[in-house]
Design an enzyme around this catalytic site. Structure first.
Site, mmCIF file in Angstrom:
data_model
loop_
_atom_site.group_PDB
_atom_site.id
_atom_site.type_symbol
_atom_site.label_atom_id
_atom_site.label_comp_id
_atom_site.label_asym_id
_atom_site.label_seq_id
_atom_site.Cartn_x
_atom_site.Cartn_y
_atom_site.Cartn_z
ATOM 1 N N HIS A 61 0.887 -1.167 0.000
ATOM 2 C CA HIS A 61 0.000 0.000 0.000
ATOM 3 C C HIS A 61 0.923 1.215 0.000
ATOM 4 O O HIS A 61 2.037 1.153 0.530
ATOM 5 C CB HIS A 61 -0.831 0.066 1.280
ATOM 6 N N ASP A 64 2.375 1.907 3.372
ATOM 7 C CA ASP A 64 3.296 0.924 3.961
ATOM 8 C C ASP A 64 4.724 1.441 3.814
ATOM 9 O O ASP A 64 5.606 1.096 4.592
ATOM 10 C CB ASP A 64 3.199 -0.429 3.235
ATOM 11 N N MET A 95 2.728 -5.926 -7.619
ATOM 12 C CA MET A 95 1.414 -5.356 -7.307
ATOM 13 C C MET A 95 1.561 -4.193 -6.343
ATOM 14 O O MET A 95 2.427 -4.191 -5.470
ATOM 15 C CB MET A 95 0.515 -6.456 -6.718
ATOM 16 N N GLU A 188 -10.921 -6.538 -4.962
ATOM 17 C CA GLU A 188 -10.911 -7.546 -3.889
ATOM 18 C C GLU A 188 -12.163 -7.411 -3.032
ATOM 19 O O GLU A 188 -12.443 -6.335 -2.495
ATOM 20 C CB GLU A 188 -9.677 -7.392 -3.016
ATOM 21 N N LYS A 190 -14.785 -8.498 0.176
ATOM 22 C CA LYS A 190 -14.818 -8.980 1.567
ATOM 23 C C LYS A 190 -16.209 -8.683 2.094
ATOM 24 O O LYS A 190 -16.763 -7.606 1.812
ATOM 25 C CB LYS A 190 -13.743 -8.281 2.406
ATOM 26 N N GLU A 224 -9.617 -13.395 -2.167
ATOM 27 C CA GLU A 224 -8.826 -13.802 -0.982
ATOM 28 C C GLU A 224 -9.494 -14.974 -0.291
ATOM 29 O O GLU A 224 -10.714 -14.971 -0.064
ATOM 30 C CB GLU A 224 -8.663 -12.658 0.005
ATOM 31 N N HIS A 227 -11.566 -14.157 2.879
ATOM 32 C CA HIS A 227 -12.776 -13.354 2.663
ATOM 33 C C HIS A 227 -13.934 -14.196 2.134
ATOM 34 O O HIS A 227 -15.076 -14.038 2.589
ATOM 35 C CB HIS A 227 -12.477 -12.186 1.722
ATOM 36 N N ASP A 252 -5.045 -13.449 -3.247
ATOM 37 C CA ASP A 252 -4.542 -13.297 -1.872
ATOM 38 C C ASP A 252 -4.657 -14.641 -1.165
ATOM 39 O O ASP A 252 -5.753 -15.104 -0.834
ATOM 40 C CB ASP A 252 -5.380 -12.254 -1.108
ATOM 41 N N ASP A 262 -11.613 -11.910 10.165
ATOM 42 C CA ASP A 262 -10.609 -12.125 9.120
ATOM 43 C C ASP A 262 -9.257 -12.449 9.770
ATOM 44 O O ASP A 262 -8.574 -11.567 10.274
ATOM 45 C CB ASP A 262 -10.490 -10.830 8.293
ATOM 46 N N ASP A 264 -6.489 -14.063 8.362
ATOM 47 C CA ASP A 264 -5.281 -13.906 7.532
ATOM 48 C C ASP A 264 -4.141 -14.799 8.032
ATOM 49 O O ASP A 264 -3.007 -14.360 8.194
ATOM 50 C CB ASP A 264 -4.822 -12.440 7.507
ATOM 51 N N ASP A 294 -1.392 -12.772 1.458
ATOM 52 C CA ASP A 294 -1.898 -11.648 2.244
ATOM 53 C C ASP A 294 -2.256 -12.231 3.610
ATOM 54 O O ASP A 294 -3.405 -12.632 3.830
ATOM 55 C CB ASP A 294 -3.119 -11.019 1.581
#
Ligand code: DIG
Ligand code: MN
Ligand code: MN
Length: 398
Positions: A61, A64, A95, A188, A190, A224, A227, A252, A262, A264, A294
């Site tokens: 991102h 980040d 990406m 994406e 969710k 993902e 998700h 993801d 979630d 992850d 992810d």
């Protein structure tokens, strides 16, 4: 890991990690960070670690890497140092994406906010983040609308919200066309969290939305695991629909216990059979995309544990890929599948192409004479699934 370890990841496997994955400090809604907050120095150290354990690249991102309130000069300095670290380690950036969910300005959405100034700011931020992604060499740009939703249905007309969502994605497609950017968008889905309900909750809903856009050819999907599982769906079926539509632009990979927030989790750490059939789908169709994780390490882990997490994601994928090879070479499994898929070519030829003759045949001549027999015939799926379980448990195959 010994040098002969056939499950040792290598860059050719195209495993990638978001900066936010290994950089996750382990905070949760009920606890403070347990690991150091990421910064440019820690990111550079992690690039070295990822290169050493065989990763291909990293994704990010905007924030980040570049703090939300960084000046243009600070942004340029940070990006220059990051690009040098990429060059030194050989890692790529396939990406990029925008953080449109952390800053409180987006507390009621970004592209679907009722406030046009917030929507304009979201476009402003995303165009600059796309510029950064293109500068770093990204070919895919992900949009996860984590704040695009509601808790109070009276607050946002859902039809208007979708129109606003479409307006922003259309605008950004035009931005990329206008600037000659060779980059594809991946949406994406969710179902919820952090919003009570998130718009376009599943991969299927996102796929339908794509066909209402001005440039649907530029836009695909980034499904993902966690998700779709949060929505109680079969992830491989969602991925198969995206793949079959030519819209699987990114993925993801992670893991998720059903009926929970979630999580992850490390890829393959839950629902191992589901992970196997996902790897089988991607490998059987030679999907060329990045195998992107992810996910993040358990909150119990220190930085060594985070390294274990990264390595575990990649190793499990490679081990399941080996299980796919064994599945295809398992004569007992293949014999069952050959029988299941024997087909009936003359009949299938008629169904594949409408004609009056085919319709007349199917309506008037075709008689399912042995309906009773077929209706009661066992299909042997218990045996087939047990063979798959025993393959995964390691008691079959070489
Ligand atoms: C959450 O699942 C989202 C964000 O982490 C990011 O925008 C996207 C990219 O993988 N996934
Ligand atoms: Mn994701
Ligand atoms: Mn997730």
């Amino acid at each position: 890991m010994s040098t002969g370890d056939r499950f040792q990841p290598v860059p050719e496997d195209h495993f990638t990690f978001g900066l936010w994955t290994f950089g996750n400090p382990g905070r949760d809604p009920f606890g403070d960070p347990v690991r150091p907050l990421p910064n440019l120095e820690s990111i550079k150290r992690w690039l070295g670690i990822l290169a050493e354990i065989g990763a291909y690249g990293v994704n990010l991102h905007d924030n980040d890497l570049v703090p939300f309130d960084a000046s243009a000069a600070e942004r340029d300095r940070i990006v220059a140092e990051f690009k040098k670290a990429l060059k030194d380690t050989g890692l790529k950036v396939p990406m990029a994406t925008t953080n449109l969910f952390s800053h409180p300005i987006f507390k009621d959405g970004a592209f679907t906010s009722n406030d046009p100034k917030v929507r304009a700011f979201a476009l402003h931020k995303t165009m600059r983040a796309i510029d950064l992604g293109v500068e770093l060499g990204a070919q895919v740009y992900v949009f996860w609308g984590g704040r695009e939703g509601t808790e109070v249905d009276a607050s946002k007309d859902p039809v208007t919200a979708l129109k606003r969502y479409r307006e922003c994605i259309n605008f950004l497609c035009e931005y990329c066309i206008d600037n000659g950017y060779q980059i594809k968008f991946a949406l994406e889905a969710k179902p919820n969290e952090p919003r009570g309900d998130i718009f376009l909750a599943t991969t299927g809903a996102m796929l339908a939305f794509i066909y209402t856009l001005d440039h649907p050819d530029m836009v695909g999907l980034n499904p993902e695991v966690a998700h779709e599982h949060m929505a109680g769906l079969n992830f491989s079926h969602a991925v198969a629909q995206a793949l079959e539509a030519g819209k699987l632009f990114h993925i993801d990979l992670n893991a998720q216990k059903l009926c929970r927030f979630d999580q992850d989790l490390r890829f393959g750490s839950e629902d191992l059979k589901g992970a196997f059939f996902l790897v089988k789908l991607l490998e059987d169709y030679n999907w060329p995309g990045m195998r992107h994780f992810d996910a993040h390490a358990y909150r119990t882990e220190d930085l060594d544990g985070v390294r274990d997490f990264c390595l575990g994601c990649m190793r499990t994928y490679k081990i399941l890929k080996e299980k796919v090879r064994q599945f295809h070479e398992d004569e007992e499994i293949q014999a069952i599948l050959r029988e299941l898929n024997a087909g009936d070519e003359p009949l299938e030829t008629r169904m594949a192409q409408y004609s009056r003759a085919n319709a007349t045949y199917l309506r008037d001549q075709f008689g399912y004479s042995d309906v009773a027999d077929r209706a009661t015939r066992g299909l042997g799926y218990e045996r087939l699934d047990q063979l798959v379980i025993e393959l995964l448990l390691g008691v079959r195959g070489s």
